[in-house]
Write an enzyme that holds these catalytic residues in place. Sequence first.
Site, PDB file in Angstrom:
ATOM      1  N   SER A   1     -10.352 -17.438  13.660  1.00 47.15           N
ATOM      2  CA  SER A   1      -9.904 -16.045  13.848  1.00 47.15           C
ATOM      3  C   SER A   1     -11.051 -15.040  13.758  1.00 47.15           C
ATOM      4  O   SER A   1     -10.862 -13.856  14.064  1.00 47.15           O
ATOM      5  CB  SER A   1      -8.860 -15.678  12.792  1.00 47.15           C
ATOM      6  OG  SER A   1      -7.816 -16.601  12.782  1.00 47.15           O
TER       7      SER A   1
ATOM      8  N   HIS B   1     -12.803 -12.361   5.595  1.00 45.19           N
ATOM      9  CA  HIS B   1     -11.682 -11.987   4.728  1.00 45.19           C
ATOM     10  C   HIS B   1     -12.176 -11.207   3.514  1.00 45.19           C
ATOM     11  O   HIS B   1     -13.288 -11.440   3.018  1.00 45.19           O
ATOM     12  CB  HIS B   1     -10.946 -13.239   4.255  1.00 45.19           C
ATOM     13  CG  HIS B   1     -10.215 -13.934   5.365  1.00 45.19           C
ATOM     14  ND1 HIS B   1      -9.064 -13.438   5.928  1.00 45.19           N
ATOM     15  CD2 HIS B   1     -10.478 -15.088   6.028  1.00 45.19           C
ATOM     16  CE1 HIS B   1      -8.656 -14.255   6.884  1.00 45.19           C
ATOM     17  NE2 HIS B   1      -9.500 -15.263   6.969  1.00 45.19           N
TER      18      HIS B   1
ATOM     19  N   ILE C   1     -13.979 -27.354   3.981  1.00 46.55           N
ATOM     20  CA  ILE C   1     -14.184 -25.905   4.127  1.00 46.55           C
ATOM     21  C   ILE C   1     -13.224 -25.363   5.192  1.00 46.55           C
ATOM     22  O   ILE C   1     -13.594 -25.098   6.334  1.00 46.55           O
ATOM     23  CB  ILE C   1     -15.665 -25.576   4.449  1.00 46.55           C
ATOM     24  CG1 ILE C   1     -16.608 -26.295   3.484  1.00 46.55           C
ATOM     25  CG2 ILE C   1     -15.889 -24.067   4.402  1.00 46.55           C
ATOM     26  CD1 ILE C   1     -16.467 -25.881   2.024  1.00 46.55           C
TER      27      ILE C   1
END
Length: 482
Positions: free
Chosen positions: A45, A49, A334
């Site tokens: 995406s 974050h 990860i």
Amino acid sequence: MFDVAIIGGGVCGCSLLYELSRYRVNAVLLEKENDVGVATTKANSAIVHAGYDPEPGTAMARYNVEGNRIIEQLCHDLDILYKKIGSFVLGFSPEDRAMVEKLYQRGIENGVPGLRIVEKEELHQMEPSLADEALFALYAPSAAVVNPWELASAQAEAAVDGGAKVMLDTEVKGIKKTAEGFTIETSQGQVKARFVVNAAGTHSDRIAEMVGDHSFRIVPNRGEYFLLDTTQGKLVQHVIFQCPTKVGKGVLVSPTVHGNLIVGPNAEDTQADDVTTTAEGLQKVREAALKSVPSINFRDSIRNFAGIRAVATKDDFIVGPSESCDGFFHIAGIKSPGLSSAPAIARDVVRMLESAGLALGENPKFTGQRKVLRFKYLDAKGRGEAIRQNPLYGTIVCRCETVTEGEIVDALHRSLAPRSVDGIKRRCTPGMGRCQGGFCGPRVQTIIARELGIPKEQVPLDRAGMKIILGRTKEHKEAGES
Ligand SMILES: Cc1cc2nc3c(=O)[nH]c(=O)nc-3n(C[C@H](O)[C@H](O)[C@H](O)COP(=O)(O)OP(=O)(O)OC[C@H]3O[C@@H](n4cnc5c(N)ncnc54)[C@H](O)[C@@H]3O)c2cc1C
């Protein structure tokens, strides 16, 4: 004999190579593909974050919040596309309010700056395209969008400029522990190193098994996306999430750094390299996204793609020394927020390697700076100056994205030159626009062949073997031949 060998050239491996290149460390990165950043790192995406999502006390929480801070500076230093646009987690119901408040509390514990819950009126003022049913949201101003593959390749380039080595087309096939360290069997022969770091993404469990470490497995999980044309890119100004569920952060709608709109992902268990998209998966993504932003025009979709999460059987990132093999370290499992965390993980692994005996003298060749000319973003005066400096900036190769021949040639002469049409697309965006390379693809292929001094037939679309030219359709006769 290298001091450190890193297996895997995703954002984690490239971040570590970059951090190691600050020091006089003889480091090598081994990547099985013909470019860095081409697995999960290129298909996600692309969100940095804020860090309210991971459970406090986890490695994910710590690395995410620290990574968010480091990435802003890193993108400035290495001229990587980045925009700090902030994010919302929307609430549609009283149950969502409980979740939004929980995320707020988690964020406060994790040390996320500027978090607050905004109510309907303010929310719709800040983001007018949201569905009327969106009643409140968690606002995180420190969330950002980034060019994910550039975050990997720019760090690798800077590391190579500082003296580090990258071996592409080098698949690790076996690892033997020796008295001095490790002998790594690769598709390009043996590589010896004192320490080995496993950053092989969805394949990291297989690499661990090569040294007898069976402490985790990777359960690959696929997320599918729509990428929409720049005509949709301004529909929202922030990253728009819904409340997370057990399987992930849910479907988001977000502008990208290139001015497109990204919509996705879903979450389906799959095989390690299975990046196919499905009609059912995409339909679910579309329906979920319309709940947040009802006016998305999916007719303007220019690309679908999928990325694979490296979900580990341990419920956190696996970062640190292997328990079964001395001198061997993992950066494994990860999953998201791995992109946001990679630079912080890298700094921590450098500290761990130092504790294990790696000497860290300062590297005088390390600059940690990079500048890229992006013609599209220059004003008229800047464009004129660029063209005077190098007339190749005056030839537009990609009309959709306004990419010049000069930028392609620049990318081909930087320290980690791409060798494929998509490699160039990842460096300077020809082919990223509405026509998806239909016009510029053959011209890019010709420029690559010319600059690298190889026949056009040897320039693949992306990975080695992805041929564009298979043979001639008509016999070509030279002048004078009968
Ligand atoms: C759908 C989805 C959405 C996501 N969204 C976000 C987001 O918005 N924000 C965020 O922070 N994170 C996000 N993530 C997570 C993020 O993309 C990953 O955490 C990150 O890219 C992982 O990087 P990596 O370097 O560990 O792995 P990879 O990028 O997969 O790199 C591993 C590399 O190892 C190489 N390799 C494997 N085996 C070998 C071998 N035998 N020899 C040599 N090389 C080998 C591979 O070719 C590959 O290049 C998302 C992930 C997915 C799937």
